[in-house]
Design an enzyme around this catalytic site. Structure first.
Site, PDB file in Angstrom:
ATOM      1  N   CYS A 116      46.436  26.546  43.655  1.00  0.00           N
ATOM      2  CA  CYS A 116      46.691  26.966  42.271  1.00  0.00           C
ATOM      3  C   CYS A 116      47.873  27.920  42.145  1.00  0.00           C
ATOM      4  O   CYS A 116      48.411  28.103  41.058  1.00  0.00           O
ATOM      5  CB  CYS A 116      45.436  27.602  41.685  1.00  0.00           C
ATOM      6  SG  CYS A 116      44.075  26.448  41.691  1.00  0.00           S
ATOM      7  N   HIS A 257      47.216  31.378  35.401  1.00  0.00           N
ATOM      8  CA  HIS A 257      46.620  30.126  35.870  1.00  0.00           C
ATOM      9  C   HIS A 257      45.339  29.880  35.069  1.00  0.00           C
ATOM     10  O   HIS A 257      44.584  30.809  34.796  1.00  0.00           O
ATOM     11  CB  HIS A 257      46.307  30.257  37.362  1.00  0.00           C
ATOM     12  CG  HIS A 257      45.480  29.143  37.901  1.00  0.00           C
ATOM     13  ND1 HIS A 257      45.817  27.816  37.736  1.00  0.00           N
ATOM     14  CD2 HIS A 257      44.320  29.152  38.620  1.00  0.00           C
ATOM     15  CE1 HIS A 257      44.909  27.067  38.328  1.00  0.00           C
ATOM     16  NE2 HIS A 257      43.985  27.845  38.865  1.00  0.00           N
ATOM     17  N   ASN A 287      41.396  22.756  34.643  1.00  0.00           N
ATOM     18  CA  ASN A 287      42.210  23.344  35.709  1.00  0.00           C
ATOM     19  C   ASN A 287      43.016  22.231  36.381  1.00  0.00           C
ATOM     20  O   ASN A 287      42.465  21.417  37.122  1.00  0.00           O
ATOM     21  CB  ASN A 287      41.284  24.040  36.720  1.00  0.00           C
ATOM     22  CG  ASN A 287      42.049  24.699  37.858  1.00  0.00           C
ATOM     23  OD1 ASN A 287      43.250  24.505  38.006  1.00  0.00           O
ATOM     24  ND2 ASN A 287      41.340  25.468  38.664  1.00  0.00           N
TER      25      ASN A 287
HETATM   26  O1  UT7 Z   1      41.762  27.388  40.470  1.00  0.00           O
HETATM   27  C1  UT7 Z   1      41.140  28.054  41.492  1.00  0.00           C
HETATM   28  C2  UT7 Z   1      39.963  28.118  41.606  1.00  0.00           C
HETATM   29  N1  UT7 Z   1      38.725  27.993  41.054  1.00  0.00           N
HETATM   30  C3  UT7 Z   1      38.223  28.967  40.290  1.00  0.00           C
HETATM   31  O2  UT7 Z   1      38.851  29.914  39.914  1.00  0.00           O
HETATM   32  C4  UT7 Z   1      36.777  28.800  39.946  1.00  0.00           C
HETATM   33  C5  UT7 Z   1      36.107  30.130  39.867  1.00  0.00           C
HETATM   34  N2  UT7 Z   1      34.685  29.999  39.581  1.00  0.00           N
HETATM   35  C6  UT7 Z   1      34.226  29.617  38.401  1.00  0.00           C
HETATM   36  O3  UT7 Z   1      34.968  29.321  37.490  1.00  0.00           O
HETATM   37  C7  UT7 Z   1      32.733  29.611  38.199  1.00  0.00           C
HETATM   38  O4  UT7 Z   1      32.115  30.215  39.322  1.00  0.00           O
HETATM   39  C8  UT7 Z   1      32.146  28.201  37.958  1.00  0.00           C
HETATM   40  C9  UT7 Z   1      32.590  27.671  36.621  1.00  0.00           C
HETATM   41  C10 UT7 Z   1      32.589  27.263  39.077  1.00  0.00           C
HETATM   42  C11 UT7 Z   1      30.630  28.258  37.985  1.00  0.00           C
HETATM   43  O5  UT7 Z   1      30.166  29.164  37.001  1.00  0.00           O
HETATM   44  P1  UT7 Z   1      29.145  30.307  37.391  1.00  0.00           P
HETATM   45  O6  UT7 Z   1      28.833  31.024  36.163  1.00  0.00           O
HETATM   46  O7  UT7 Z   1      29.726  31.070  38.538  1.00  0.00           O
HETATM   47  O8  UT7 Z   1      27.887  29.475  37.832  1.00  0.00           O
HETATM   48  P2  UT7 Z   1      27.103  29.487  39.226  1.00  0.00           P
HETATM   49  O9  UT7 Z   1      27.875  28.755  40.258  1.00  0.00           O
HETATM   50  O10 UT7 Z   1      26.650  30.883  39.527  1.00  0.00           O
HETATM   51  O11 UT7 Z   1      25.836  28.653  38.831  1.00  0.00           O
HETATM   52  C12 UT7 Z   1      24.881  29.120  37.862  1.00  0.00           C
HETATM   53  C13 UT7 Z   1      23.912  27.993  37.566  1.00  0.00           C
HETATM   54  C14 UT7 Z   1      23.355  27.328  38.824  1.00  0.00           C
HETATM   55  O12 UT7 Z   1      22.016  26.970  38.563  1.00  0.00           O
HETATM   56  P3  UT7 Z   1      20.811  27.873  39.099  1.00  0.00           P
HETATM   57  O13 UT7 Z   1      20.960  27.926  40.578  1.00  0.00           O
HETATM   58  O14 UT7 Z   1      20.986  29.200  38.446  1.00  0.00           O
HETATM   59  O15 UT7 Z   1      19.605  27.119  38.626  1.00  0.00           O
HETATM   60  C15 UT7 Z   1      24.179  26.083  38.954  1.00  0.00           C
HETATM   61  O16 UT7 Z   1      23.514  25.052  39.626  1.00  0.00           O
HETATM   62  O17 UT7 Z   1      24.600  26.963  36.835  1.00  0.00           O
HETATM   63  C16 UT7 Z   1      24.376  25.724  37.505  1.00  0.00           C
HETATM   64  N3  UT7 Z   1      25.543  24.871  37.264  1.00  0.00           N
HETATM   65  C17 UT7 Z   1      25.619  24.066  36.197  1.00  0.00           C
HETATM   66  N4  UT7 Z   1      24.781  23.831  35.179  1.00  0.00           N
HETATM   67  C18 UT7 Z   1      25.171  22.953  34.247  1.00  0.00           C
HETATM   68  C19 UT7 Z   1      26.666  24.749  37.997  1.00  0.00           C
HETATM   69  N5  UT7 Z   1      27.488  23.865  37.418  1.00  0.00           N
HETATM   70  C20 UT7 Z   1      26.872  23.420  36.310  1.00  0.00           C
HETATM   71  C21 UT7 Z   1      27.216  22.500  35.314  1.00  0.00           C
HETATM   72  N6  UT7 Z   1      26.350  22.293  34.297  1.00  0.00           N
HETATM   73  N7  UT7 Z   1      28.382  21.830  35.325  1.00  0.00           N
END
Ligand code: UT7
Length: 332
Positions: A116, A257, A287
């Site tokens: 990125c 970004h 992204n």
């Molecule tokens: O460009 C470079 C790099 N990438 C980034 O900068 C990404 C940085 N990270 C993020 O943007 C976020 O961490 C994400 C968008 C990837 C994820 O969001 P989050 O708020 O950090 O969610 P999480 O990974 O902590 O997951 C929370 C919950 C989980 O369920 P449980 O374990 O609490 O039951 C996940 O399984 O949300 C669930 N989850 C979803 N639910 C519905 C993860 N993805 C999804 C989804 N739809 N698409």
């Protein structure tokens, strides 16, 4: 060495493939909802290539748009750099393929891999050729077809990424024009395990096993990347402003970004940037990795929010970890 020449961006071109992948489409593919995606990321839709369209195609379209805007032909270029993490193939480089598609004679070039942060790194690499006087016109492209390395059964990654490209032309700044003022880049390889694609390289060459184990897709520890991104972006933005005697309020346009709307707003709020200076278009493109910053430059120009003389701060964090900030004055 003779005195260094400052580089300026003299033109911008962007391209996204026409096909849309909306949150409603993703609801049909994985267990997710429009509400979750919008709340947690800010994304509503992203663009996706049709089968057979590759990174070099997007890059060449963006490049043509930039050349047309500046009234140049491909042969006018001295060099081209393609920032990408999704090259058409391991070799030849995508830069070679773009050169051929443009029909740019007498040009050399290479790919730059920094995920990125690749666009800001490539911008700076290109600016050095201008600075030394080696070149007068360098094309810098950020392009990625993220859909080629995404597992559309993995809801944690498939909702985030999209395909797109942007290209800028770098030229020497005239007297009194400011162009690119300063940059700070950093890598921290200890973060390599937080965002990566394990298969297909020399460590895990492609086999049936690497395919079965889904090693040719993006693997991400979202929380780890999220926390690092906010902290590092803040740190580098503060450092570059301070060493140039500037305050957050002095920034006319902040072009970060586009990885997650929450990362952008947290960084902007904590820095104390004026809300109207912050460019966000993640809702429309997701992204696009190396494509996000030039695409966001395009949005800023289209919305009349980026004008000649504006102080612009670019910021990025990505896989590697890689991070970079650039300070410039918009030159056209
Ligand atoms: O460009 C470079 C790099 N990438 C980034 O900068 C990404 C940085 N990270 C993020 O943007 C976020 O961490 C994400 C968008 C990837 C994820 O969001 P989050 O708020 O950090 O969610 P999480 O990974 O902590 O997951 C929370 C919950 C989980 O369920 P449980 O374990 O609490 O039951 C996940 O399984 O949300 C669930 N989850 C979803 N639910 C519905 C993860 N993805 C999804 C989804 N739809 N698409």
């Amino acid at each position: 060495m003779s005195e260094l020449v400052r580089a300026k961006i003299s033109a911008l071109g962007t391209y996204v493939p026409p096909r849309l992948l909306t949150n409603a489409d993703l609801e049909k593919l994985v267990e997710t909802s429009n509400e979750w995606i919008v709340d947690r990321t800010g994304i509503r839709e992203r663009h996706m290539v049709e089968k057979g369209m590759a990174t070099s195609d997007l890059a060449a379209e963006a490049a043509k748009a930039a050349l047309t805007q500046r009234g140049l032909v491909p042969d006018d270029l001295d060099a081209l750099i393609v920032a990408t993490v999704t090259p058409d193939m391991l070799f030849p480089s995508t830069a070679c393929l773009v050169q051929h598609k443009l029909g740019a004679k007498g040009v050399w070039g290479f790919d730059l891999s920094a995920a990125c942060s690749a666009f800001v790194y490539a911008l700076q690499a290109g600016a050095q050729f201008i600075a030394t006087g080696a070149h007068k016109k360098v094309l810098v492209i950020g392009a990625d077809v993220m859909s080629s390395i995404i597992d559309y059964t993995d809801r944690a990654t498939c909702v985030i990424f999209g395909d797109g490209a942007g290209a800028v032309i770098l030229e020497p700044a005239d007297d009194g024009e400011l162009g690119i003022i300063d940059f700070i880049h950093e890598v921290d390889g200890s973060g390599g395990c937080s965002l990566y694609m394990p298969g297909g390289g020399s460590l895990h060459p492609s086999t049936h096993e690497t395919v079965d184990k889904k090693m040719h897709f993006v693997h991400q520890d979202g929380q780890a990347v999220f926390k690092f991104a906010i902290r590092k972006q803040m740190e580098l933005c503060e450092a570059i402003l301070e060493r140039n005697g500037l305050k957050a309020q002095d920034v006319d346009v902040f072009i970060p970004h586009q990885a997650n709307r929450r990362i952008i707003t947290a960084t902007a709020d904590r820095l104390g940037l004026r809300p109207e200076s912050v460019i966000v278009n993640i809702d429309r493109y997701g992204n696009t990795t190396a494509g996000t910053i030039p695409l966001a430059m395009g949005t800023a120009l289209d919305e009349g929010r980026l004008k000649k003389g504006d102080l612009v701060l670019l910021a990025s964090v990505g896989a590697g970890f890689t991070a970079g900030v650039t300070l410039l004055r918009w030159a056209y």
